[in-house]
Every structure is written in structure tokens, then in C-alpha cells.
Scaffold this motif. Structure first.
Motif, PDB file in Angstrom:
ATOM      1  N   GLU A 238       1.065  -0.896  -0.134  1.00  0.00           N
ATOM      2  CA  GLU A 238      -0.133  -0.068   0.025  1.00  0.00           C
ATOM      3  C   GLU A 238       0.833   1.489   0.066  1.00  0.00           C
ATOM      4  N   LYS A 239       2.007   1.118   0.639  1.00  0.00           N
ATOM      5  CA  LYS A 239       2.980   2.306   0.831  1.00  0.00           C
ATOM      6  C   LYS A 239       3.548   2.730  -0.467  1.00  0.00           C
ATOM      7  N   ASN A 240       3.822   1.627  -1.331  1.00  0.00           N
ATOM      8  CA  ASN A 240       4.594   1.885  -2.378  1.00  0.00           C
ATOM      9  C   ASN A 240       3.417   2.135  -3.587  1.00  0.00           C
ATOM     10  N   GLU A 241       2.233   1.646  -3.188  1.00  0.00           N
ATOM     11  CA  GLU A 241       1.394   2.335  -4.378  1.00  0.00           C
ATOM     12  C   GLU A 241       1.162   3.761  -4.236  1.00  0.00           C
ATOM     13  N   ARG A 242       1.303   4.314  -3.256  1.00  0.00           N
ATOM     14  CA  ARG A 242       1.079   5.844  -3.069  1.00  0.00           C
ATOM     15  C   ARG A 242       2.114   6.539  -4.219  1.00  0.00           C
ATOM     16  N   LEU A 243       3.147   5.686  -4.393  1.00  0.00           N
ATOM     17  CA  LEU A 243       4.045   6.386  -5.475  1.00  0.00           C
ATOM     18  C   LEU A 243       3.858   6.189  -6.886  1.00  0.00           C
ATOM     19  N   LEU A 244       2.765   5.244  -7.210  1.00  0.00           N
ATOM     20  CA  LEU A 244       2.180   4.625  -8.514  1.00  0.00           C
ATOM     21  C   LEU A 244       2.001   6.168  -9.539  1.00  0.00           C
ATOM     22  N   ARG A 245       2.647   6.170 -10.693  1.00  0.00           N
ATOM     23  CA  ARG A 245       2.285   7.249 -11.605  1.00  0.00           C
ATOM     24  C   ARG A 245       3.008   8.538 -11.006  1.00  0.00           C
ATOM     25  N   LYS A 246       4.060   8.609 -10.072  1.00  0.00           N
ATOM     26  CA  LYS A 246       4.602   9.777  -9.487  1.00  0.00           C
ATOM     27  C   LYS A 246       5.993   9.698 -10.027  1.00  0.00           C
ATOM     28  N   ASN A 247       6.628  11.027 -10.158  1.00  0.00           N
ATOM     29  CA  ASN A 247       7.965  10.994 -10.429  1.00  0.00           C
ATOM     30  C   ASN A 247       8.959  11.219  -9.227  1.00  0.00           C
ATOM     31  N   VAL A 248      10.095  10.099  -9.185  1.00  0.00           N
ATOM     32  CA  VAL A 248      10.921  10.347  -8.137  1.00  0.00           C
ATOM     33  C   VAL A 248      12.349  10.151  -8.606  1.00  0.00           C
ATOM     34  N   GLN A 249      13.034  10.848  -7.716  1.00  0.00           N
ATOM     35  CA  GLN A 249      14.657  11.121  -8.069  1.00  0.00           C
ATOM     36  C   GLN A 249      15.154   9.499  -7.689  1.00  0.00           C
ATOM     37  N   VAL A 250      16.023   8.905  -8.462  1.00  0.00           N
ATOM     38  CA  VAL A 250      16.616   7.699  -8.214  1.00  0.00           C
ATOM     39  C   VAL A 250      18.220   7.823  -8.209  1.00  0.00           C
ATOM     40  N   LEU A 251      18.997   7.258  -7.317  1.00  0.00           N
ATOM     41  CA  LEU A 251      20.382   7.193  -7.814  1.00  0.00           C
ATOM     42  C   LEU A 251      20.612   5.898  -8.384  1.00  0.00           C
ATOM     43  N   VAL A 252      21.171   5.874  -9.337  1.00  0.00           N
ATOM     44  CA  VAL A 252      21.312   4.625 -10.183  1.00  0.00           C
ATOM     45  C   VAL A 252      22.478   3.836  -9.747  1.00  0.00           C
ATOM     46  N   GLU A 253      22.292   2.601  -9.090  1.00  0.00           N
ATOM     47  CA  GLU A 253      23.382   1.791  -8.690  1.00  0.00           C
ATOM     48  C   GLU A 253      24.069   1.020  -9.274  1.00  0.00           C
ATOM     49  N   GLU A 254      23.344   0.027 -10.020  1.00  0.00           N
ATOM     50  CA  GLU A 254      23.933  -1.057 -10.950  1.00  0.00           C
ATOM     51  C   GLU A 254      23.029  -1.474 -12.150  1.00  0.00           C
ATOM     52  N   VAL A 255      23.704  -2.529 -12.908  1.00  0.00           N
ATOM     53  CA  VAL A 255      22.876  -3.221 -13.932  1.00  0.00           C
ATOM     54  C   VAL A 255      22.338  -4.188 -13.191  1.00  0.00           C
TER      55      VAL A 255
ATOM     56  N   GLY B  68      25.628   5.864 -11.075  1.00  0.00           N
ATOM     57  CA  GLY B  68      26.071   6.718 -10.161  1.00  0.00           C
ATOM     58  C   GLY B  68      25.591   8.022 -10.243  1.00  0.00           C
ATOM     59  N   LYS B  69      24.623   8.122 -11.354  1.00  0.00           N
ATOM     60  CA  LYS B  69      23.945   9.713 -11.431  1.00  0.00           C
ATOM     61  C   LYS B  69      22.430   9.597 -10.824  1.00  0.00           C
ATOM     62  N   ILE B  70      22.017  10.737 -10.540  1.00  0.00           N
ATOM     63  CA  ILE B  70      20.527  10.924  -9.834  1.00  0.00           C
ATOM     64  C   ILE B  70      19.647  11.010 -11.180  1.00  0.00           C
ATOM     65  N   VAL B  71      18.756  10.149 -11.613  1.00  0.00           N
ATOM     66  CA  VAL B  71      17.798  10.458 -12.490  1.00  0.00           C
ATOM     67  C   VAL B  71      16.440  10.335 -11.893  1.00  0.00           C
ATOM     68  N   ASN B  72      15.473  11.139 -12.944  1.00  0.00           N
ATOM     69  CA  ASN B  72      14.137  11.205 -12.574  1.00  0.00           C
ATOM     70  C   ASN B  72      13.344   9.889 -13.271  1.00  0.00           C
ATOM     71  N   VAL B  73      12.518   9.158 -12.301  1.00  0.00           N
ATOM     72  CA  VAL B  73      12.043   8.255 -12.973  1.00  0.00           C
ATOM     73  C   VAL B  73      10.328   8.081 -12.510  1.00  0.00           C
ATOM     74  N   LYS B  74       9.605   7.808 -13.512  1.00  0.00           N
ATOM     75  CA  LYS B  74       8.124   7.787 -13.286  1.00  0.00           C
ATOM     76  C   LYS B  74       8.030   6.008 -12.907  1.00  0.00           C
ATOM     77  N   ILE B  75       7.067   6.210 -11.890  1.00  0.00           N
ATOM     78  CA  ILE B  75       6.870   4.707 -11.538  1.00  0.00           C
ATOM     79  C   ILE B  75       5.649   4.269 -12.175  1.00  0.00           C
ATOM     80  N   ASP B  76       5.877   3.264 -12.848  1.00  0.00           N
ATOM     81  CA  ASP B  76       4.649   2.421 -13.656  1.00  0.00           C
ATOM     82  C   ASP B  76       4.113   1.458 -12.746  1.00  0.00           C
ATOM     83  N   ALA B  77       4.681   0.671 -12.145  1.00  0.00           N
ATOM     84  CA  ALA B  77       4.097  -0.470 -11.483  1.00  0.00           C
ATOM     85  C   ALA B  77       5.026  -0.768 -10.031  1.00  0.00           C
TER      86      ALA B  77
END
Ligand code: 5AD
Ligand code: SF4
Length: 440
Positions: A373-390, A418-427
Motif C-alpha cells: 500500500e505504501k509503495n502504491e502511493r508512488l504509482l505514476r509519480k516521478n521520483v529521484q533515483v540514484l542509479v546503482e547497478e545493472v 552513479g547519477k541521479i535520474v528522474n523516474v516515473k513509477i509504472d508498477a
């Protein structure tokens, strides 16, 4: 070149100790491998918090006997919290005679001389330092990532929660000098580090052992000023020591992440007392409310022990009710494990294993839907993500974390690591989310 492997158990403190050991071994000309067969040195960095982790180490040590037969030059070493306990050392010395070097949590820096002593004498070398637990400042660390780092700010614990072995293995609380911490983080930032996690058994009481008056909030404020650092996290906090000043840092410090790990252990006041936690469920909830007032989006995570001695169905129900009330983003859950030498080990009314397991399952069944439920609150929202690895399973997918510490998978190229990117949460799922990179 000689090859080594380190097998690490337990908490981030141990993970970071292994990074330090790795740095020392590099200096000795050793090279890391992931193939046991070609190792000249295998180190087990152990954890004593629960019996299950100890049993796994003993199992592994037993297995290595045959490898030692094939390769008699292999050096086998055991360190970490288990080795701080005399009774466990005796078991190793008696039953696992193929172990060559045993050292503790306070003498990592002595590893080169311990290996030399073993090579010269052919004997098992034991070096544990219980009296002098001075902080060793001259060890660097081979960090796994360049853009995020663990930084020790203090060692040991004074709290003596009745179930916990840590005060016995890691000793009393010692804080590092703030100047040393700032120096280390400034250097990390200069080398491209963006995120630091300040480590200690109870970071909120940082500074109490220092000569000058200097608190954890003072440290956070200084770290927040370091150029290049973009995210600050810390682990672990004790609820009794969360000050208003610290709570206010979540409002005033722009780099402090939207995440707080606040171990509650139980929702029953009777259990909290028996655990010597020094707060009530009401105190705890009150602090959470204060924090959420400042930042409603902060992710709250916790540790919960199930089946502490004397825990009744009602006590356990109090824990379930607290979980529903606080609505944790996630939790580390533990079956109570008897630790010889702690107060709780001798308490009457140990809970039967079957009951512990049933309660454990009920706890997970309560936690998971709330996490989702907590994660669902982020659905379709844009979040800042620090990219860690493949991602391990797919070369085109990257993994990263939000400031609230949530794991996100998304398509992207490796140059973003290593960069911070903007990601839209789809699922979203209970433990992970999927998204797509969008323009910020
Ligand atoms: N049994 C089970 N869990 C324990 N922990 C510490 N000691 C024990 C024990 N004897 C858990 C606590 C702590 C986390 C690091 O490990 O929840 O917060
Ligand atoms: Fe153990 Fe309690 Fe100290 Fe945490 S605060 S390390 S649980 S004694």
C-alpha cells in the motif's frame, strides 16, 4: 598474485569492516576472487546476533576442511563478532583445527602481522583485543561502489537490550572525532561519492563519549554542508534517543533522505520493559507522529523480534496492532534467538519454536500488504533515483534507490550508473517498483 575471498555475515557494520579488510589485503598484494578453489586466503567475517548465522559459519568451516586437504597452503581465517566470544573461540579451536588465524573486531589493522606470524610458526594465531578498544583511524576501505559509501561514526553500544549480544561483542560506545568523519566524507565526495550512510549501533547517541559537546544533529548539519554529497542516510537509531533536534533535521537538512530506520522490537509495553528498551509504545508512536508531521512521505522501517521470552498472544497482538498503526514501509523480522550471556537467555517462559514460527508468519501477513500500500502511493509519480547497478537478470535494466530507500528497476544505459535520474513509477510490488526515466 595471491588470491582471497571474504565471506561476510550480519549487519552493515560487518559489511564495512570487510571493505576495510579488503583494503588491507590489497596492500599486501592479494587479489580478490570469487572462486574458492583458487584462494590462498579465505576470511569469514562473522555475526553473533542470532544463532542461525553462527550455525551457517560452522557449516561453512566444516565444508572447508576438504578444500584445505586439497590445498594445504590455503589460509583460513575467522573474524568478526563471533570471535569476540571466548566460548565460541574455544569451539573453533577444538573442533575446527584447520582454522589458521582468528582475530576480533578491534584488531583488523593487525591482519598482516597475524598472517605473517601464522606463516612463520605454522600455528593457529589468535588475536583478540578486549581491553583497548581505541578507534583505529589509519585504515581505509575498498568500497564496492564509488558513488555511495558507508562511514563509521561510532562503535559499540551501551544499551544492553536484554536479548542482544552486541554490547558484549562490540564493547562500550565510542564516537569518532567529528573532524575525522568530515575529513573522510569530504575526500569521498571529491572522489565522486554522492550518498553516505553514517553507521553506528545507536547513532542518535553519537558524541556522548567526546570531550566537547557535539551531538548527532551537529554532525548531520556539518555533513549536509559537504560539497558533492547529495544524500545522507544513517543506521541504526534507538527510539529513546530520537531528539526533537534530530527530528527537526528532517525539515532543515535538504540532503537528509526521506527514510528513518527505527527499530521498535515489540508493540507490547510489557515486552519492551523486559527487553530493557526504555520507551513505551506510546512514546514510540508519538515520535513517529512528530516525524510524519514534518514530512508525511518519510519511509519508516523497523526491526521486530517475535517470541521474546514470556511473549503471550496478547503481547504479540499488540505488535500486530502497532504495525497497523505505524504503517511501516518495510521491516526486518526476527525469531527470538537465545544468546548465551545475555539477560534474556536465562528468562523463564521461553516461547516454543512452533509458536514463534506461527507468529512470525502472521507478522509477515500483516506487514506485506501495508508495504505494498505504501509503495502504491508512488504509482505514476516521478521520483529521484540514484542509479546503482545493472540488474542481475537483465543487462538493459538498471537498479537504483529513491531517497526513501526503495528499490526501483527501469530501462537505461550503464553510463547512468552513479547519477541521479528522474523516474516515473509504472508498477509496484511489495519490495520493488518498476519505472521509466523521464526528463526532470
Ligand atoms: N534474537 C533475535 N533477534 C535479535 N536481534 C538482536 N538480538 C536478537 C536476538 N537475540 C535483532 C534486533 C536488532 C537486529 C539488528 O537484530 O531486532 O534490532
Ligand atoms: Fe543491541 Fe539494543 Fe545496542 Fe541495538 S541498542 S545493538 S539491539 S543492545
Amino acid at each position: 598474485m595471491k588470491k582471497y575471498m571474504i565471506q561476510t555475515y550480519g549487519c552493515q557494520m560487518n559489511e564495512h569492516d570487510s571493505e576495510k579488510i579488503s583494503w588491507i589485503l590489497d596492500g599486501m598484494g592479494y587479489e580478490l576472487t570469487d572462486n574458492r578453489e583458487e584462494c590462498d586466503l579465505i576470511i569469514f567475517n562473522t555475526c553473533a546476533v542470532r544463532k542461525s548465522a553462527e550455525e551457517r559459519v560452522f557449516g561453512q568451516l566444516g565444508e572447508l576442511k576438504s578444500l584445505k586437504r586439497i590445498n594445504p597452503n590455503l589460509i583460513l581465517s575467522v573474524c568478526g563478532c563471533m570471535m569476540q566470544r571466548e566460548d565460541i573461540r574455544e569451539v573453533v579451536l577444538k573442533k575446527y583445527k584447520h582454522v589458521d588465524v582468528i582475530f576480533g573486531t578491534n584488531n583488523i589493522h593487525k591482519l598482516p602481522q597475524l598472517i605473517t606470524r601464522h606463516l612463520e610458526s605454522g600455528k593457529t594465531i589468535v588475536d583478540i583485543n578486549e581491553e583497548n578498544r581505541e578507534i583505529e583511524e589509519d585504515i581505509d576501505a575498498n568500497r564496492k561502489y564509488s558513488y555511495k559509501a558507508f562511514v563509521n561514526i561510532m562503535y559499540g553500544c551501551n544499551n544492553f537490550c536484554t536479548y542482544c549480544i552486541v554490547p558484549y561483542t562490540r564493547g562500550r560506545e565510542r564516537s569518532r572525532e567529528p573532524e575525522k568523519i568530515i575529513e573522510e566524507i569530504t575526500l569521498l565526495a571529491k572522489n565522486g561519492c554522492k550518498e553516505v550512510t553514517l553507521l553506528g549501533q545507536n547513532v542518535n547517541s553519537y558524541g556522548k563519549s567526546l570531550e566537547k559537546k557535539y551531538t548527532f544533529s551537529d554532525l548531520l548539519k556539518e555533513v549536509n554542508e559537504i560539497e558533492g554529497i547529495e544524500r545522507i542516510r544513517f543506521m541504526t537509531s534507538h527510539p529513546k534517543d530520537i531528539s526533537d533536534d534530530l527530528i527537526d533535521c528532517f525539515r532543515t537538512l535538504d540532503k537528509l533522505c526521506d527514510q528513518l530506520h527505527l527499530p521498535v522490537q515489540s508493540g507490547s509495553n510489557r515486552m519492551l520493559k523486559a527487553m530493557n528498551r526504555k520507551y513505551t509504545r506510546e512514546d514510540y508512536i508519538n515520535k513517529i507522529e512528530k516525524i510524519r508531521k514534518i514530512n508525511p512521505d518519510i519511509a519508516i522501517t523497523t526491526d521486530i523480534i517475535v517470541g521474546f521470552p514470556g511473549e503471550t498472544d496478547e503481547d504479540f497482538q499488540d505488535t500486530l496492532d502497532l504495525v497497523k498503526e505505524v504503517k511501516y514501509d518495510s521491516a526486518f523480522t526476527f525469531l527470538y534467538s537465545i544468546r548465551e550471556g545475555t539477560k534474556a537467555a536465562t528468562m523463564e517462559d521461553q516461547v516454543p519454536e512452533k509458536v514463534k514460527h506461527e507468529r512470525f508468519q502472521l507478522l509477515l501477513d500483516t506487514l506485506y500488504p501495508i508495504g505494498l500500500e505504501k509503495n502504491e502511493r508512488l504509482l505514476r509519480k516521478n521520483v529521484q533515483v540514484l542509479v546503482e547497478e545493472v540488474s542481475k537478470n537483465n543487462d538493459n535494466i538498471l537498479n537504483g534507490r529513491t531517497t526513501s530507500g526503495k528499490l526501483v528497476h527501469f530501462p537505461g544505459s550503464t553510463d547512468l550508473i552513479g547519477k541521479i535520474v528522474n523516474v516515473k513509477i509504472d508498477a509496484v510490488k511489495t519490495f520493488t517498483m518498476e519505472g521509466t526515466i523521464v526528463e526532470s
